[in-house]
Structure formats: structure tokens, C-alpha cells
Design an enzyme around this catalytic site. Structure first.
Site, PDB file in Angstrom:
ATOM      1  N   TYR A  91      -2.138 -32.443 -81.161  1.00 53.04           N
ATOM      2  CA  TYR A  91      -2.192 -33.458 -81.968  1.00 53.04           C
ATOM      3  C   TYR A  91      -1.067 -33.253 -83.158  1.00 53.04           C
ATOM      4  O   TYR A  91      -0.559 -34.150 -83.547  1.00 53.04           O
ATOM      5  CB  TYR A  91      -3.556 -33.604 -82.592  1.00 53.04           C
ATOM      6  N   GLU A 191     -24.970 -15.880 -65.289  1.00 53.65           N
ATOM      7  CA  GLU A 191     -24.298 -16.904 -65.087  1.00 53.65           C
ATOM      8  C   GLU A 191     -24.871 -18.250 -65.836  1.00 53.65           C
ATOM      9  O   GLU A 191     -24.082 -19.012 -66.529  1.00 53.65           O
ATOM     10  CB  GLU A 191     -23.951 -17.363 -63.453  1.00 53.65           C
ATOM     11  N   ASP A 242     -25.173 -17.001 -59.207  1.00 54.96           N
ATOM     12  CA  ASP A 242     -25.673 -17.665 -57.985  1.00 54.96           C
ATOM     13  C   ASP A 242     -24.912 -16.957 -56.942  1.00 54.96           C
ATOM     14  O   ASP A 242     -23.945 -16.324 -57.034  1.00 54.96           O
ATOM     15  CB  ASP A 242     -25.265 -19.248 -58.171  1.00 54.96           C
TER      16      ASP A 242
END
Lengths: 358, 486
Positions: A91, A191, A242
Site C-alpha cells: 500500500y 496441526e 491429520d
């Protein structure tokens, strides 16, 4: 140091210009083909091509200006001892080039992000050293004392006194941060935030003398850097995700870095990190999981196949077998499923798996 | 014709009286322009034969439906009898031998007088200044006898040089547009920049077209034919009064010298080249011509063929255009008559095809003209030319320009002519395309430089911010850009 490096580049440009020569930047090309895996050191070694970004080549002229503008901005940040995020940089640089050119300097953040990566390579340094911060996302709890020099004061962070929310890992854990004391045997990287909260509630870190961290999905740079620093201090790192390719990918990013990495990310990798699960073979090992599996989607299978092609996975027999099994059974299972049998099974699982390494 | 009727004999004048459109007097606008053309052509020819830089005044006055046309020149002037013969009879003239003059058939000026008579009944006034004498003759034409009727004549001493013709005309209309006399004079001036024209319109507007070139134009005569395109009856005609076939060939054929005569004789051993020219048979003439064509001769010489001055014309056209070019002169021959084709093209705001024969503008009958047909047959888009922005001037010069009709405004379809006109136009097309391609490249380079200069300024600003200095880096960069971008 960084300022000197940048000014070096600038002086070279000045010389070229004053001598009537076309000015250019030397940058490394990026891309899969230039990344080479060194089996001897079991690491990614970057041997990209050095190319010239030339002012007179009209396709590169704008990029030339953009590169120069970012360098200028970094100098300003360093001189003013101020940090900004890469979005903030985007920006700040997104100004009008003037009435003559009908564009802004940067259209999308992607443009400036890419150039920041190039500049990291050009200067052989991480963006945190360029006073550019990245997003942070990790949470930590456990027996660790960190001193944070912030806003002119020293703040002491005690990992055991962070309550239910844990300590938010900052984006820059190097400049102005010091690890003072650790009383842990290992680091557990989990996780999912929900699983971390479960373990935090149980005071897993107290009972097991471990530091528990959750990256909350894909690990941020700050989290990766902290994990690496802890490894450097001698702590074993165990990663728990997982049983699906996205979780496994998190492990490999922590261990090896992202596949599009450059050699400077070496400082962000925890080379000796270990994976404790979950594997597809866990479904067999813990039969109750059979009823708790989810069917894998096509994207999952695609990702698994991709991972099979990674050079470090190619040489790992266990991972080859596990990934192939996954592709065969097309079933994934979540960490949370371990809680189905009982609430305490989760920590049991972790202790058991970690025990295999000691 | 029904039997029993006597075959009527009409004079030439009567014939043209009844068929005046054949002379170009059809339509009111065209008729006036034709009249101007005939008289002005005569004046130009008269000057050029003597190598005089022409100065011609054209005045057109209007009284109700009657116009008075007068044309005055600074030519050599004429003798009394010459005036009567030239203006009082159709089909006479002073065009002997092949001279490349505009009027060719001896009809022009007398045709104007005839037309004037037919529409107004009034005589023509002719004044000549020559050798210190001023001769004024008012005459009409006896249509049945094709002889002049002298109404009055006067002679007195006065210095000066030139000729003035004044006629009254009806059934004509003055128009300012592209078919009117003013446009005709303008176009004439373009192809004849050595002449000065003054034009006074019926609205009392005076137009002066100054001389743009001091090169006088001198018309020479030419008596030779070119062997590559001569036809049998011509050969017989030119040899008829020669002592021998071979001496006649040497005398009358262009580019044909002794060596080539020997060559020809070797090819036709059975023909007796020593016999009288009149003894040559048609058959033999055919054979000679066949061999001549096989032998091949260099193209006809330019001598005597006067065309436009391409450079001056190009310069005049360039005042309104971004690019002008011209083809090299193309000289060839048809039926033994040499001709020259010249083409000048200019890229401007409008598309015009300016046709000329012997430097005389052809204004009418555009669609019947060979030049137009060739122009239209070319795919100009291939040469990156928009027809609407192409002004093309084509001049065909010859000792004998083949016209479609007696109106002499359209060139006939002669294959040799067609070929040379086409080649010249294609050459010009190629030059335009080359220039356009270079221009496009130039544009691209300019745009690139502009782009880089804008960025150079910004790069310089960034450097100044970094080095905290006032150094004008952009000046170095501008110089690099200029040097490196081609």
C-alpha cells in the site's frame, strides 16, 4: 549490514548510469527447474540462474522501477527503525506514477510479494531482516522463558502462565527476542488448534515436560523460525497432524521448507523434525478408527501423488509406502477421531508415539 | 441505303457539324472546357515548337446565356494565310512528321470556331502579332466547302508577339468544379510548370498561376520508327519512296544500324534488300518484321519525347502531402511508335487520379480510359495504400497517343501501354509500402523511447530519494535511451 548491501547495489546502478550504460539488477530466476535437491546433505540446494533485469527492455522496465522502489522503501524502514508488513509495503508503494503513466506502481500485492522474494535472494537475507513482517499465526505453551524487547521495554514471557489462549508467536522471533530458559524434553507441533487446546487444558506440557505449539494449519514464518531455533537448542521436534496430504505437507514444510523455496529459507527449516502421525497405517493399528474415516477427495489424491515426486520422499521407504497406501484406500482420518474412544486417548497416543523415538 | 438514292457527299465540316460530340462538345460543361482546352493546347504547342516559355491568358465573360471566350498567348504569332487555313478549315494543321504535340488531328482550333458558329452564328476574332505586324481577322467556316469565310481583315504596324482568339459560345455552362475550365487550367499548370497562366472567370475572379520552372520545353520532330513494334503496312509506307529497301531501313528505323542490317540480311538471304523500296511485297514486309522482332533492339530513345518534369511535379504535390514519389520513366513502343509513361504519386487527404496525355489533362471519359482501368486493377491494399488518400498523376507522352475516340479524353487499350502503365504504378506502390513500413518502425521506436523516458524520470526520483542528492540521473538515462533505442 543490510543497508550496506543495498547501497552497494545502488552505487553500482549509479556507476552504470553515469557511464552511459544501461542499468540493470542481477536477480535469480526462480522456478522448479532451478531447484536441486542435494542427497548428500539431504537438503534443497538452489542453483538458479542469475539474470539481468534491464531498464531498457520494455517488458522489464516497470519491474526495474518496482525493484528500485522496494529497495528504497526498505532503506527507509531500516533508517527509521520501523517495521511494516508486506501488505503495508504494498500500500505504501501503491502510488500514482504521475499523470503521464496511467497505472499505479503495483496493481496487486502478488507483484510486490514476488519482488520481495527476489530481493531476499538478491541480498541473501530473510525479509524479517528487511524490516518486513509477515502474518503470524502460531500459538505456544510450555516450560519456556522468552524475553521480548518491545517498545523500549523488556517483557518476560513465561510459557507456563499463558492461560487458555497460549502465547501468540510473533512474526519476527529473532530481532529483539531472546530465549532465556527451557525446561522441556521435546517440542510437540500439533496441526489443529482444537487439538492444541485439548492438550493445553490437560496441561500436557506440564505433565510431559514438552513445549506444545500449534501452527493453526500451514505454519507461518515466525512459527517455523521458532521451531528451528528450538531444534538448534537441542530439542527434538515431533509433528502431529491429520492423516491426509495437507497435514503431511505441514510436516514436510517444517522439515524441509516449501517446494518453491529458495536456499535462504534454510533458516526456517527444522531438519530433524520427526513425524509421529497420523499415518494411513494407523487405521489398521487402531481398529476403532476404521469407522471414523472420511473418503479422500480427488484433490487429496492429487496432492499425495505430487508429494510422491518430492526428492526427499522418494528416498524414504516408509513415506513411499504410506502415501501409496493412502492412494489405494482413499481414506483419510482426522486427529480429532482419536478422542472418539475416550478423552484421554489423544495424549496416550502422543505419548506412545513419541516414546518410539526415545 | 435504299437503291436509287444518290450517295451524298458531305464535307468534313458538315460531318462534324452533325456529330459534334465526336469533337468533345457534349454537355454544356464539357463543351466549354473542351473549347478552352483546344485553344490553350494550340497556344502551348505554338510556344514549345519555338522553345518559348509560354504565357497564356484565358478570359471567360458571360452575358446572359452567351459566353465570350478569349485565349491569348506569347507564341510566335501567325501569318495571314496560315490563320485562314488553320482556323477556317477542319483537318489541316502544321503537324508534319511525328511531333509530340497536343493537338494531333488538325481539328482542335477550327472545331472551336465551328462550335461557336453553330451555337451563336457569330464569327471568331483572331489577332496575331508577328514581325512588327498586327493582323486582325474575323472569320467563319463555310461548312459545305470546308473553307474559311473572311468577314473582315485588317493589318497594321504594331510591335509584339503572340496570338489572340476570341469566340462567342452558347449552350455552354461555366462550372467551378472538377469538370470546369479552371480546374483544367490548374491541372494543366501542374504538368507544365514552365508555363504561366492567367484565368479570369465569368465572376470576375482572377487566378494567376506563376511559372514554377524556367526550363523551356522544346519539341523536336522525329521521323524514325522503332523496329520492335512496327507493322507491315507502316513498313511499306515508309519505304515506298526510298531508293532501296536497305537504305530505307537504315534511315527510317530507330536503333537500326549497319551491323544489324547485315544480321537481318543473313537471316533473310532470299530477299533482295537492294531493290527499290516500292518493290517490297507485303509478304516480304511480314517476314522482315518477324525477324526484326526476334532480333531484339534496345528501347526507343528518349529524344524528342517530352514528358513532365517529375521532380518539379513531385515538389508541387508535396506541399500538401506527407510522402511523394515517382516511378522511373518507362519508354517503349507500340506499332513502331515510341511512348513514355510517367507516374507521380502522393499520399494526401484525397484520392485523385490525374490523367495526362502529352502533358494535357484528361478530364472527361475517366471510365473509358486505360489509365483508370489499370489503376483499378491493382490491389492497392497490398501496398498499404488507401485509395482514398492516394493522389496519382499519370502522364503518357507519345508522338501518337492512341485515344479511344475523337474526344481525346480517354486512352485506348493498347497492350504495350497497359504493361508500362502497370509497371510504373506497381513501382510507385512498392515505394509507398517501403516508406510506410519504415514509418511504422519509426513510430514504434518513438513510442518505445517515450515510454522509457517516462520511467527514466521515476527511476531518477527513486535514486534521489535513496542517495538524498539532487543529481539529475534522468539526463544520463535520456542519453542512454537516445543512443541505444533505434
Amino acid at each position: 549490514m543490510i543497508e550496506a548491501k543495498i547501497m552497494d547495489i545502488i552505487r553500482k546502478l549509479e556507476e552504470m548510469i553515469r557511464n552511459g550504460e544501461e542499468p540493470y539488477f542481477e536477480i535469480f530466476t526462480r522456478g522448479r527447474d532451478e531447484i536441486i535437491y542435494d542427497a548428500n546433505t539431504d537438503s534443497i540446494v538452489y542453483r538458479g540462474k542469475k539474470i539481468k533485469r534491464r531498464f531498457l527492455s520494455t517488458f522489464q522496465t516497470k519491474k526495474f522501477l518496482q525493484t528500485l522502489a522496494i529497495l528504497r522503501k526498505i532503506l527507509e524502514l531500516k533508517r527509521q527503525q520501523v517495521k511494516t508488513s508486506i501488505r503495508g509495503l504494498f500500500y505504501q508503494l501503491k502510488y500514482d506514477l504521475g499523470e503521464e503513466i496511467d497505472e499505479v506502481l503495483f496493481e496487486e500485492q502478488e507483484e510486490s510479494n514476488e519482488l520481495i522474494e527476489e530481493i531476499e535472494m538478491m541480498l541473501n537475507t530473510l525479509r524479517e531482516d528487511l524490516n518486513l513482517t509477515s502474518d503470524r499465526r502460531g500459538i505456544l505453551a510450555g516450560p519456556i522463558i522468552i524475553e521480548d524487547y518491545f517498545g523500549g521495554e523488556k517483557i518476560v514471557v513465561d510459557g507456563t502462565k499463558q492461560g487458555r489462549s497460549g502465547w501468540a508467536i510473533p512474526s519476527d522471533v529473532d530481532n529483539g527476542m531472546e530465549i532465556k530458559e527451557i525446561d522441556a524434553d521435546y517440542v510437540l507441533v500439533v496441526e489443529k488448534d482444537a487439538i492444541w487446546q485439548r492438550l493445553n487444558e490437560e496441561k500436557f506440557w506440564e505433565k510431559n515436560k514438552a513445549i506444545i505449539i500449534t501452527p493453526k494449519g500451514q505454519p507461518s514464518r515466525g512459527t517455523r523460525r521458532l521451531i528451528r531455533k528450538l531444534e538448534e537448542l537441542g530439542l527434538p521436534i515431533f509433528v502431529f497432524t491429520d492423516a491426509d496430504p495437507w497435514g503431511w505437507y505441514i510436516y514436510w514444510v517444517i522439515k524441509k521448507g516449501s517446494i518453491n523455496l529458495s536456499f535462504i529459507e534454510e533458516r526456517l527449516t527444522a531438519k530433524k523434525a520427526n513425524f509421529i502421525g497420523m499415518y494411513p497405517s494407523d487405521i489398521e493399528r487402531y481398529p476403532f478408527l476404521k469407522k471414523l474415516t472420511i473418503t479422500a477427495r480427488d484433490e487429496d489424491i492429487k496432492k499425495a501423488r505430487e508429494m510422491l515426486s518430492y526428492p526427499w520422499i522418494k528416498r524414504d521407504k516408509r513415506w513411499q509406502a504410506e502415501l501409496e497406501k493412502f492412494i489405494e484406500i482413499r481414506k483419510k482420518v482426522e486427529q480429532d477421531a482419536l478422542q472418539a474412544i475416550s478423552f484421554s486417548f489423544l495424549s496416550q497416543y502422543v505419548k506412545e508415539k513419541v516414546g518410539e523415538f526415545f | 441505303m435504299p437503291q436509287g438514292d444518290a450517295i451524298q457527299e458531305i464535307s468534313v465540316a458538315e460531318f462534324f457539324q452533325k456529330n459534334r460530340q465526336m469533337l468533345g462538345y457534349q454537355g454544356r460543361v464539357r463543351s466549354l472546357t473542351t473549347a478552352v482546352h483546344e485553344l490553350v493546347s494550340n497556344s502551348l504547342d505554338a510556344c514549345e515548337v519555338q522553345g518559348i516559355l509560354p504565357e497564356i491568358e484565358v478570359k471567360i465573360k458571360k452575358n446572359d446565356d452567351e459566353y465570350i471566350l478569349s485565349v491569348k498567348d506569347n507564341g510566335p504569332g501567325m501569318e495571314k494565310e496560315e490563320i485562314k487555313k488553320a482556323f477556317g478549315k477542319l483537318l489541316t494543321g502544321t503537324k508534319f512528321g511525328m511531333r509530340q504535340e497536343r493537338g494531333q488531328q488538325g481539328i482542335g482550333a477550327s472545331g472551336v470556331i465551328l462550335f461557336s458558329m453553330l451555337t451563336t452564328g457569330k464569327p471568331a476574332k483572331i489577332i496575331s502579332w508577328k514581325d512588327g505586324k498586327r493582323i486582325e481577322i474575323h472569320l467563319k467556316i463555310d461548312v459545305k466547302k470546308n473553307e474559311p469565310i473572311v468577314i473582315s481583315e485588317r493589318e497594321e504596324k504594331e510591335d509584339g508577339r503572340g496570338l489572340l482568339i476570341e469566340v462567342a459560345l452558347k449552350e455552354v455552362l461555366y462550372e467551378q468544379g472538377k469538370f470546369g475550365p479552371l480546374e483544367y487550367i490548374r491541372r494543366l499548370h501542374l504538368a507544365n510548370p514552365h508555363a504561366k497562366f492567367t484565368f479570369l472567370s465569368p465572376f470576375n475572379e482572377l487566378f494567376v498561376m506563376e511559372r514554377k520552372s524556367e526550363k523551356p520545353v522544346v519539341l523536336h520532330s522525329r521521323e524514325k520508327y522503332h523496329p520492335s513494334s512496327i507493322v507491315p503496312y507502316q513498313l511499306l509506307e515508309i519505304l515506298r519512296e526510298e531508293r532501296s529497301v536497305q537504305s530505307g531501313l537504315l534511315k527510317k528505323l530507330e536503333r537500326f544500324h549497319f551491323q544489324r542490317l547485315l544480321e537481318l540480311k543473313a537471316r533473310l538471304p532470299h530477299i533482295d534488300f537492294g531493290k527499290a523500296g516500292s518493290a517490297l511485297t507485303y509478304d516480304e514486309a511480314e517476314q522482315i518484321i518477324a525477324e526484326l522482332q526476334k532480333m531484339g533492339f534496345s528501347s526507343p530513345s528518349e529524344k524528342g519525347l517530352v514528358g513532365i518534369d517529375e521532380k518539379t511535379v513531385a515538389m508541387l504535390l508535396s506541399q500538401n502531402s506527407e510522402f511523394v514519389c515517382f516511378a522511373r520513366k518507362r519508354i517503349s513502343s507500340y506499332s513502331g511508335v515510341p511512348f513514355m509513361v510517367q507516374v507521380v504519386a502522393s499520399l494526401s487527404q484525397e484520392g485523385k487520379l490525374l490523367r495526362y496525355a502529352n502533358r494535357v489533362p484528361l478530364i472527361f471519359d475517366q471510365n473509358a480510359c486505360l489509365i483508370t482501368a489499370v489503376f483499378n486493377s491493382i490491389n492497392w491494399k497490398y501496398y498499404k495504400v488507401e485509395k482514398e488518400k492516394l493522389t496519382m498523376l499519370v502522364n503518357v507522352s507519345s508522338f501518337y497517343v492512341p485515344y479511344q475516340s475523337a474526344g481525346k479524353q480517354a486512352i485506348a487499350e493498347i497492350p504495350e501501354l497497359e504493361r508500362e502503365i502497370k509497371n510504373a504504378m506497381l513501382e510507385v506502390g512498392r515505394k509507398i509500402r517501403e516508406w510506410k513500413e519504415k514509418n511504422v518502425r519509426k513510430e514504434i521506436v518513438e513510442k518505445k523511447k517515450e515510454f522509457l523516458r517516462k520511467y527514466a524520470k521515476l527511476v531518477a526520483e527513486e535514486l534521489r530519494r535513496i542517495t538524498n542528492s539532487n543529481e539529475r540521473y534522468e539526463d544520463f538515462l535520456y542519453e542512454i535511451i537516445e543512443r541505444r533505442i533505434k
